[in-house]
Design an enzyme around this catalytic site. Structure first.
Site, PDB file in Angstrom:
ATOM      1  N   THR A  59       0.939  -1.094   0.057  1.00 50.76           N
ATOM      2  CA  THR A  59      -0.124   0.026  -0.070  1.00 50.76           C
ATOM      3  C   THR A  59       0.965   1.262   0.183  1.00 50.76           C
ATOM      4  O   THR A  59       2.180   1.132  -0.500  1.00 50.76           O
ATOM      5  CB  THR A  59      -1.096   0.126   1.144  1.00 50.76           C
ATOM      6  OG1 THR A  59      -2.113   0.966   1.087  1.00 50.76           O
ATOM      7  CG2 THR A  59      -0.378   0.114   2.585  1.00 50.76           C
ATOM      8  N   ASN A  60       0.275   2.390   0.371  1.00 49.62           N
ATOM      9  CA  ASN A  60       1.179   3.681   0.161  1.00 49.62           C
ATOM     10  C   ASN A  60       0.712   4.396   1.626  1.00 49.62           C
ATOM     11  O   ASN A  60      -0.124   4.199   2.242  1.00 49.62           O
ATOM     12  CB  ASN A  60       1.076   4.311  -1.123  1.00 49.62           C
ATOM     13  CG  ASN A  60      -0.455   4.523  -1.291  1.00 49.62           C
ATOM     14  OD1 ASN A  60      -1.180   5.271  -0.550  1.00 49.62           O
ATOM     15  ND2 ASN A  60      -1.044   4.021  -2.368  1.00 49.62           N
ATOM     16  N   ASP A  61       1.217   5.767   1.557  1.00 48.25           N
ATOM     17  CA  ASP A  61       1.253   6.457   2.674  1.00 48.25           C
ATOM     18  C   ASP A  61      -0.082   7.202   2.983  1.00 48.25           C
ATOM     19  O   ASP A  61      -0.183   8.080   3.519  1.00 48.25           O
ATOM     20  CB  ASP A  61       2.269   7.485   3.162  1.00 48.25           C
ATOM     21  CG  ASP A  61       3.485   6.731   3.768  1.00 48.25           C
ATOM     22  OD1 ASP A  61       3.094   5.913   4.647  1.00 48.25           O
ATOM     23  OD2 ASP A  61       4.647   6.869   3.305  1.00 48.25           O
ATOM     24  N   SER A  62      -0.831   7.113   1.672  1.00 47.67           N
ATOM     25  CA  SER A  62      -2.130   8.229   1.623  1.00 47.67           C
ATOM     26  C   SER A  62      -2.978   7.977   3.004  1.00 47.67           C
ATOM     27  O   SER A  62      -3.230   6.827   3.293  1.00 47.67           O
ATOM     28  CB  SER A  62      -2.892   7.823   0.359  1.00 47.67           C
ATOM     29  OG  SER A  62      -3.993   8.511   0.536  1.00 47.67           O
ATOM     30  N   ALA A  92      -4.966   7.484  -3.676  1.00 51.44           N
ATOM     31  CA  ALA A  92      -3.772   7.047  -4.194  1.00 51.44           C
ATOM     32  C   ALA A  92      -3.676   5.642  -4.626  1.00 51.44           C
ATOM     33  O   ALA A  92      -3.802   4.594  -3.855  1.00 51.44           O
ATOM     34  CB  ALA A  92      -2.671   7.235  -3.213  1.00 51.44           C
TER      35      ALA A  92
END
Ligand code: CTP
Ligand code: CA
Length: 226
Positions: A33-36, A100
């Site tokens: 996943t990502n930091d969104s 994101a």
């Protein structure tokens, strides 16, 4: 009910907002996943609802506070987000793609937890579908707003995305700046339309950014329809 006066200039409009970071699973207990945080998308959904819109918020992984008065659909992956948006696209007047979305996902998803073995493990990834580009290609009456997260040549890449994905507007944020982008309560955005830069905002709280963006989006929607 909000205590402040807000014009109901989106009354009767169907609005879809996507938010958060997609989750691309590797096995039942692991994912990419990502930091969104989803905060920008949630703030936009709330701002649209305050203007009287009927809002569906399609949310992937997020740490944003729940909001009232919008219909929330929870999804995990880019593929699920794509399906959720497409199901509602024909009846949408405005789509804002603040999510994101992962650009890559694991080629294989293991049904059982992957056991450790060798010293090195290589994970093969494949491209996800570009949701915004797909929407741009299918666009009829819809007003389409994309985001662009950049760390360099912001205007150049933002305009490239606007054209390539057939967006009406692109909200660009330079995520290398402090106080902008992922997982903070503030953002520094520049808004681009087909004629180029429309507005460069100072650092503001995401709710304020959302409110200003919704004002411009609403004006441009009305101008396009007229
Ligand atoms: N987006 C999307 N589907 C994807 C990837 C991105 O809908 N598979 C959308 C995002 O929601 C955002 C916009 O495209 O509104 C731009 O995302 P961004 O990551 O900035 O651009 P990309 O086109 O993915 O290009 P890159 O990451 O290489 O800069
Ligand atoms: Ca990307």
């Amino acid at each position: 009910k909000q205590w402040f006066e807000q014009s109901q200039d989106l009354a009767g409009k169907q609005v879809i907002v996507t938010a958060g970071g997609t989750v691309e699973r590797l096995d039942p207990v692991r994912f990419l996943t990502n930091d969104s945080s989803g905060k920008m998308g949630f703030a936009l959904a709330e701002a649209a609802a305050n203007r009287g819109a009927n809002v569906t918020l399609i949310a992937a992984r997020t740490s944003a506070e729940p909001i009232q008065g919008v219909n929330i659909v929870h999804v995990e992956s880019a593929e699920q987000m794509l399906q959720a948006v497409l199901e509602r696209y024909d009846s949408a007047d405005l789509v804002i793609k603040a999510a994101a979305v992962a650009d890559y996902r694991p080629v294989a998803r293991a049904n059982h937890k992957i056991k450790k073995s060798e010293e090195k493990l290589v994970i093969e990834l494949e491209r996800t579908t570009d949701i915004l580009k797909t929407l741009g290609e299918k666009k009829k009456h819809q007003f389409l707003v994309g985001f662009a997260a950049e760390t360099e040549q912001v205007a150049h890449y933002a305009m490239d995305k606007l054209v390539r994905k057939h967006c009406d507007l692109i909200v660009a944020n330079d995520v290398s700046q402090e106080g902008a982008g992922f997982n903070v309560d503030t953002n520094i955005v520049q808004l681009f339309g087909e004629e180029g830069l429309l507005e460069a905002m100072p650092m503001l709280r995401k709710r304020e950014v959302a409110d200003r963006l919704m004002s411009i989006i609403t004006q441009r929607m009305q101008a396009k329809a007229a």
